[in-house]
Motif scaffolding. Structure first.
Motif, short mmCIF file in Angstrom:
data_model
loop_
_atom_site.label_atom_id
_atom_site.label_comp_id
_atom_site.label_asym_id
_atom_site.label_seq_id
_atom_site.Cartn_x
_atom_site.Cartn_y
_atom_site.Cartn_z
N GLU A 44 1.14 -1.19 0.26
CA GLU A 44 -0.26 0.55 -0.04
C GLU A 44 0.56 1.47 0.15
O GLU A 44 0.89 2.76 -0.63
N THR B 47 0.75 4.55 -2.44
CA THR B 47 1.44 6.07 -1.55
C THR B 47 1.96 7.06 -2.13
O THR B 47 2.74 7.82 -1.63
N VAL C 29 -6.75 0.48 3.74
CA VAL C 29 -6.44 1.72 4.78
C VAL C 29 -6.49 3.20 4.50
O VAL C 29 -6.54 3.85 5.04
N SER C 30 -6.12 3.43 3.73
CA SER C 30 -5.58 4.88 2.92
C SER C 30 -6.80 5.76 2.92
O SER C 30 -7.21 5.78 3.93
N ALA D 173 -8.51 5.56 6.81
CA ALA D 173 -7.84 6.80 7.15
C ALA D 173 -8.34 8.15 6.98
O ALA D 173 -8.65 8.76 7.82
N ARG E 81 -2.73 7.53 8.28
CA ARG E 81 -2.19 6.02 8.03
C ARG E 81 -1.38 5.65 9.24
O ARG E 81 -2.16 4.97 9.56
N TYR F 287 -2.78 3.17 12.07
CA TYR F 287 -2.11 1.67 11.97
C TYR F 287 -1.49 1.17 13.70
O TYR F 287 -1.92 0.89 14.00
#
Length: 457
Positions: free
Chosen positions: A302, A306, A434-435, A438, A445, A449
């Motif tokens: 990931e 990004t 996750v991005s 968030a 991020r 986490y």
């Protein structure tokens, strides 16, 4: 006739001397380079790593005071303090040659020389140089081994299918020199896997170097990993090899590789690709022979999307991936781990015959263990310290909630429970991205986490 592996540089203003030297030395050494102009020395040393340099003492016609030779000797040793230099001198300049030896030259030869004498002098000087390098390497390696030996290290314990799959992969990969990337949450035992890979490899009798990249500042990165030469900066009072040089012949474990900034990732990539390091302040590179093992708890794939982690570096380090299960995914190993740590800390704190009741084990199996095996280890150690009798009970383990608290009417949720539920639902909506999660929650991020680790998500 077999040639000796060695790179020889001859610097003399006499073309006939250079031709004669090259013709003879090429018969005995793998590489012989000659140059008529001493001002080319800095460039030559920057381009290659010579094992020995033959240096004339006088270059200007009419001069025989040896000052030019001394000047270039000092310049060579300034560029490379470990250089092996033999002076070429005329019969009447022996006193000057002796002075040069005091300044750092290894030996001198008189011209016109006898080939047998020249060859013997070079071979003797090379042996001396190699012996010094070996002694220095042994000192540095022994120092590092002592440091590593003083660090706490426990065996990998477990019989669950999840951990057995890890063991099987270790067995398949260990004997190769393939780069390995270990992925897993904090506390799952990534360094133990790295050490197991080394212990089962063909490099097992050589050194294993562990480097926590997350604990090294940007300013110290190069000197810690690549080393420095004397005088490279204010506190550089001696030559110092970096972790890559110390690990040469063995394995190097780069933990928390996901924490590196993009500029440091670029520097590391160059070293991994070329298997060469250049010490800070040095003009030449040193080859290293290492088995590379990396680890992180961050989602590198990931991060590539990004632009937080270089894709080319990821491809270099993950020839083989080993994903470690969390303790939540192998709860059947908890009793084994508890007994393992209980044996260790009973001996350490001299509390023999300690036992743990089954009720405590059942409680520990229900707990989510966000800190994984490391948290379990610390919990057992704390329980051993606080124990007053031979029996450890559930009260000796002050852990967080093991499951949601309910009454007959409704489920009572704490703020932490609500946060966990809220994050889980957001993850589901975003299909685990996750991005995107968030962004929806208004978190960075890194902050997300931390919460994922906290809640065991």
């Amino acid at each position: 006739m077999s040639k000796t592996e060695g790179k020889i540089l001859v610097v003399d203003d006499d073309v006939d001397v250079l031709s004669t030297a090259k013709m003879f030395l090429k018969q005995h050494f793998s590489v012989v380079q000659v140059d008529q102009h001493p001002e080319n020395i800095p460039k030559l040393l920057a381009q290659d790593n010579f094992d020995l340099i033959l240096l004339d003492m006088n270059f200007s016609k009419g001069d025989n005071d040896g000052e030019e030779g001394l000047f270039w000797l000092n310049k060579i040793l300034e560029i490379n303090p470990g250089a092996v230099v033999i002076l070429i001198t005329a019969y009447g300049e022996v006193d000057l040659a002796v002075k040069a030896i005091k300044n750092g030259a290894v030996d001198f030869v008189l011209k016109p020389w006898k080939n047998e004498k020249l060859l013997a002098t070079i071979n003797s000087s090379l042996k001396l140089s190699r012996s010094k390098k070996e002694v220095e390497q042994l000192k540095n390696t022994q120092k590092k081994l002592t440091e590593e030996g003083n660090r706490p290290y426990q065996e990998f314990v477990g019989n669950s299918p999840a951990i057995q799959r890890v063991f099987d992969l270790i067995d398949k990969v260990a004997a190769t020199d393939a780069n390995v990337l270990i992925l897993g949450e904090n506390g799952t035992g990534k360094e133990l896997v790295a050490r197991a890979l080394h212990r089962k490899s063909l490099r097992k009798n050589n050194i294993f170097i562990s480097v926590d990249l997350g604990a090294i500042s940007e300013t110290l990165f190069e000197t810690e990993l690549f080393g420095h030469v004397k005088g490279a900066f204010t506190d550089a009072k001696e030559n110092r090899p970096g972790s890559f040089e110390l690990a040469s012949g063995g394995s190097i474990f780069l933990d928390e590789i996901g924490n590196l900034s993009l500029p440091l990732q670029a520097k590391l990539l160059t070293v991994i690709q070329n298997r060469e390091v250049k010490r800070v302040g040095a003009n030449r590179k040193t080859s290293v022979d290492i088995r590379l093992i990396c680890a992180t708890n961050l989602p590198l794939y990931e991060m590539v999307e990004t632009d937080e982690f270089r894709q080319d570096l990821l491809y270099r380090i993950n020839t083989v991936e080993i994903r470690l299960p969390s303790l939540r995914e192998r709860k059947e190993d908890i009793p084994l781990l508890i007994q393992h740590f209980l044996d260790i800390y009973s001996k350490k704190y001299k509390k023999n015959n300690l036992r743990i009741d089954q009720g405590s084990i059942s409680k520990l199996k229900k707990y989510q263990w966000p800190g994984n095996v490391r948290e379990l280890q610390h919990a057992v150690e704390r329980a051993v310290i606080l124990s007053t009798g031979n029996q450890i009970s559930a009260g000796d383990f002050p852990l967080g909630p093991t499951q949601p608290v309910k009454n007959v009417a409704q489920e009572i949720m704490t703020l932490e429970d609500m946060e966990q539920k809220f994050i889980r639902e957001a993850l589901e909506r975003n299909l685990g991205n996750v991005s995107k999660t968030a962004k929806e929650l208004g978190l960075t991020r890194t902050a997300l986490y931390r919460r994922l680790n906290k809640h065991g998500l």
